[in-house]
Design a protein around this motif. Structure first.
Motif, PDB file in Angstrom:
ATOM      1  N   GLN A 149       9.701  26.927  15.881  1.00 47.10           N
ATOM      2  CA  GLN A 149      10.319  28.024  15.123  1.00 47.10           C
ATOM      3  C   GLN A 149       9.736  28.120  13.712  1.00 47.10           C
ATOM      4  OE1 GLN A 149      12.449  30.005  16.877  1.00 47.10           O
ATOM      5  NE2 GLN A 149      11.905  28.579  18.522  1.00 47.10           N
ATOM      6  N   LYS A 150       8.928  27.137  13.325  1.00 41.01           N
ATOM      7  CA  LYS A 150       8.398  27.082  11.965  1.00 41.01           C
ATOM      8  C   LYS A 150       6.988  27.646  11.927  1.00 41.01           C
ATOM      9  CE  LYS A 150      11.093  22.882  11.120  1.00 41.01           C
ATOM     10  NZ  LYS A 150      11.028  21.427  10.784  1.00 41.01           N
ATOM     11  N   ASN A 151       6.774  28.583  11.006  1.00 43.66           N
ATOM     12  CA  ASN A 151       5.475  29.247  10.919  1.00 43.66           C
ATOM     13  C   ASN A 151       4.341  28.280  10.616  1.00 43.66           C
ATOM     14  OD1 ASN A 151       6.873  31.565  11.396  1.00 43.66           O
ATOM     15  ND2 ASN A 151       6.534  32.504   9.403  1.00 43.66           N
ATOM     16  N   ILE A 247      -0.526  35.512  14.670  1.00 47.10           N
ATOM     17  CA  ILE A 247       0.708  35.405  15.446  1.00 47.10           C
ATOM     18  C   ILE A 247       1.775  36.173  14.671  1.00 47.10           C
ATOM     19  CG2 ILE A 247       2.410  33.842  16.462  1.00 47.10           C
ATOM     20  CD1 ILE A 247       0.235  31.660  16.436  1.00 47.10           C
ATOM     21  N   GLU A 248       2.109  37.356  15.170  1.00 48.29           N
ATOM     22  CA  GLU A 248       3.001  38.247  14.415  1.00 48.29           C
ATOM     23  C   GLU A 248       4.457  37.870  14.607  1.00 48.29           C
ATOM     24  OE1 GLU A 248       3.752  43.028  13.657  1.00 48.29           O
ATOM     25  OE2 GLU A 248       2.657  42.358  15.426  1.00 48.29           O
ATOM     26  N   LYS A 249       5.188  37.864  13.490  1.00 48.31           N
ATOM     27  CA  LYS A 249       6.640  37.676  13.501  1.00 48.31           C
ATOM     28  C   LYS A 249       7.225  38.785  12.630  1.00 48.31           C
ATOM     29  CE  LYS A 249       7.327  32.857  14.631  1.00 48.31           C
ATOM     30  NZ  LYS A 249       8.121  31.661  14.308  1.00 48.31           N
ATOM     31  N   LYS A 419      -9.426  31.345  10.587  1.00 46.71           N
ATOM     32  CA  LYS A 419      -8.307  31.878   9.809  1.00 46.71           C
ATOM     33  C   LYS A 419      -7.128  32.109  10.739  1.00 46.71           C
ATOM     34  CE  LYS A 419     -11.912  34.287   7.309  1.00 46.71           C
ATOM     35  NZ  LYS A 419     -12.967  33.956   8.316  1.00 46.71           N
ATOM     36  N   VAL A 420      -5.989  31.509  10.409  1.00 49.15           N
ATOM     37  CA  VAL A 420      -4.782  31.647  11.213  1.00 49.15           C
ATOM     38  C   VAL A 420      -3.672  32.176  10.316  1.00 49.15           C
ATOM     39  CG1 VAL A 420      -3.066  30.475  12.628  1.00 49.15           C
ATOM     40  CG2 VAL A 420      -5.457  29.754  12.749  1.00 49.15           C
ATOM     41  N   ILE A 421      -3.031  33.252  10.747  1.00 53.22           N
ATOM     42  CA  ILE A 421      -1.892  33.834  10.036  1.00 53.22           C
ATOM     43  C   ILE A 421      -0.710  33.863  10.983  1.00 53.22           C
ATOM     44  CG2 ILE A 421      -1.024  35.796   8.716  1.00 53.22           C
ATOM     45  CD1 ILE A 421      -3.589  34.649   7.535  1.00 53.22           C
ATOM     46  N   VAL A 422       0.427  33.332  10.553  1.00 49.38           N
ATOM     47  CA  VAL A 422       1.663  33.393  11.339  1.00 49.38           C
ATOM     48  C   VAL A 422       2.735  34.043  10.479  1.00 49.38           C
ATOM     49  CG1 VAL A 422       3.414  32.113  12.619  1.00 49.38           C
ATOM     50  CG2 VAL A 422       1.034  31.304  12.602  1.00 49.38           C
ATOM     51  N   GLY A 423       3.238  35.167  10.930  1.00 46.17           N
ATOM     52  CA  GLY A 423       4.240  35.911  10.178  1.00 46.17           C
ATOM     53  C   GLY A 423       3.870  37.375  10.140  1.00 46.17           C
ATOM     54  N   LYS A 424       3.682  37.905   8.942  1.00 52.17           N
ATOM     55  CA  LYS A 424       3.232  39.289   8.756  1.00 52.17           C
ATOM     56  C   LYS A 424       1.903  39.272   8.022  1.00 52.17           C
ATOM     57  CE  LYS A 424       7.845  41.369   8.323  1.00 52.17           C
ATOM     58  NZ  LYS A 424       8.741  42.068   7.371  1.00 52.17           N
ATOM     59  N   TYR A 425       1.075  40.258   8.339  1.00 52.39           N
ATOM     60  CA  TYR A 425      -0.241  40.328   7.691  1.00 52.39           C
ATOM     61  C   TYR A 425      -0.571  41.797   7.398  1.00 52.39           C
ATOM     62  CZ  TYR A 425      -5.212  39.577   6.838  1.00 52.39           C
ATOM     63  OH  TYR A 425      -6.460  39.528   6.270  1.00 52.39           O
TER      64      TYR A 425
END
Length: 425
Positions: A149-151, A247-249, A419-425
């Motif tokens: 559950q943690k980004n 990874i979009e949240k 490059k890894v993005i988890v959340g919003k970009y």
């Protein structure tokens, strides 16, 4: 009386002297390195085992086996092991690392006669009881469910997987991997891995002949190698072709960012100077990434970069969590700081500050004999010797701004970084 209106004198660090170990090769092939120093009758003993070759069909064996070493032996239950260690005021820990698994004991010297047999039992006769295994599987699955559950956890897993593929370094376990753990597999893994020819013992503290004899007798006699040699080779690391992962949240308040690249490890001549470059970029609180993205822009509470040195390679990585609405801007600023290192010479005053910080950190890290043993392990497992630290300090003192710019152009290509993005970009 001390005059507190006057600042204390300071001077440059010229030489750092390290405590060097003595070495004994036991008849069964186990190596023992010991560091005799200190006033207190306290010792730390580490039994370090090379991890077996990674099996993608059974990916958790190395980590699960070491974690469950203290869950029971042929003669002791988990509670009996804990009670025996606690009774003598000792501390026992079993830890998994990417390249090695370690069993560590802290004990008063006078109690070693009682605590060492417990360790001997653990590393020669662990049985991995079925009931304890099922408890371990349930607990690990629950922890994994919470962690996912943690980004920042998702970002780290995706980053390691992209950089290292199906390997010890790229493992991103899921719930089914824990369900596949079988007691028979763990026993076979244990018997192959936990044998003297695959073990190095590091002993540090106040050591006399009696202690040395007790340890060499306990782990040099009646501990024999099995019929199967421990295979600690590893398959070649395979990097992913894709370099950007999102990874979009949609409901995320913060986005986790992980950026980096595969680089050299400690055995390469460029490594000390690369550590200087990393420190300037994001390796301490006064770094450029902190000054820009935290202090100036206010995008995050913290950001940093690091270099890791592993047996089969190394990595440079940048990690942070930023407000979701400024994630794209934060990535742009990270790229800007990397490119600055490639196009602008580091000012001399900044370079001098980083020199003093790094040398001071090295000196400050040598607070006791255990720290000296840790420094030795770094070079030992990199197949180096203590001349590495002489070279390390010399390079920190001598590296120039032009050297650092050349290194940045050699190793830091933002376009080729993962490059890894988890959340919003």
């Amino acid at each position: 009386m001390l005059d507190r209106t006057l600042a204390p004198n300071f001077g440059a660090i010229e030489h750092i002297k390290l405590v060097e170990p003595e070495h004994i090769k036991l008849p069964n092939g186990c190596s023992l390195y010991y560091f005799n120093s200190g006033e207190q009758d306290l010792v730390r003993i580490e039994w370090v085992f090379g991890n077996l070759r990674f099996n993608p069909d059974k990916p958790l064996l190395n980590s699960a086996v070491v974690t469950m070493l203290t869950e029971g032996t042929g003669s002791l239950s988990a509670s009996q092991i804990a009670d025996k260690v606690d009774f003598y005021g000792a501390f026992l820990q079993a830890e998994y690392g990417f390249d090695h698994s370690v069993v560590t004991l802290y004990s008063l010297s006078k109690h070693l006669e009682n605590t060492l047999p417990v360790i001997k039992d653990i590393i020669t006769d662990s049985v991995f009881p079925e009931s304890e295994l099922q408890t371990y599987v349930r607990n690990q699955q629950q922890k994994l469910q919470v962690s996912l559950q943690k980004n920042d956890v998702l970002a780290r897993r995706a980053f390691n997987k992209a950089m290292n593929g199906d390997s010890l370094y790229g493992l991103a376990a899921d719930a089914t991997d824990f369900q596949q753990l079988q007691r028979a597999d763990m026993l076979a893994h244990f018997k192959q891995m936990y044998q003297p020819s695959n073990c190095t013992i590091f002993l540090a503290g106040k050591i006399d002949e009696e202690i040395l004899k007790l340890i060499t007798d306990t782990f040099g006699k009646n501990w024999q190698n099995g019929p199967e040699t421990a295979d600690t080779t590893q398959p070649a690391l395979k990097q992913a072709d894709e370099h950007f992962y999102y990874i979009e949240k949609p409901d995320a308040i913060q986005s986790a960012i992980r950026i980096g690249t595969r680089i050299i490890n400690r055995s390469h001549p460029d490594f000390p100077a690369l550590q200087v470059l990393n420190t300037i970029l994001g390796g301490y609180f006064g770094s450029r990434l902190m000054a820009n993205i935290r202090e100036d822009k206010g995008y995050t509470y913290g950001i940093g970069s690091g270099v890791s040195s592993l047996k089969h390679g190394g990595a440079l990585f940048i990690a942070t969590e930023v407000g979701a609405d400024v994630c794209r801007d934060a990535v742009s600023e990270i790229e800007k700081e990397i490119n600055r290192l490639k196009t602008e010479l580091v000012p001399q005053d900044e370079l001098e500050l980083v020199r003093n910080y790094m040398l001071g950190s090295l000196l400050g890290s040598l607070e006791n004999v255990f720290s000296h043993a840790d420094k030795f392990k770094n070079v030992y497992f990199s197949e180096l010797d203590y001349t590495y630290y002489d070279r390390y300090t010399s390079i920190i003192k001598a590296v120039t701004a032009q050297d650092l710019m050349d290194l940045a152009n050699k190793y830091l290509d933002f376009d080729k970084m993962y490059k890894v993005i988890v959340g919003k970009y």
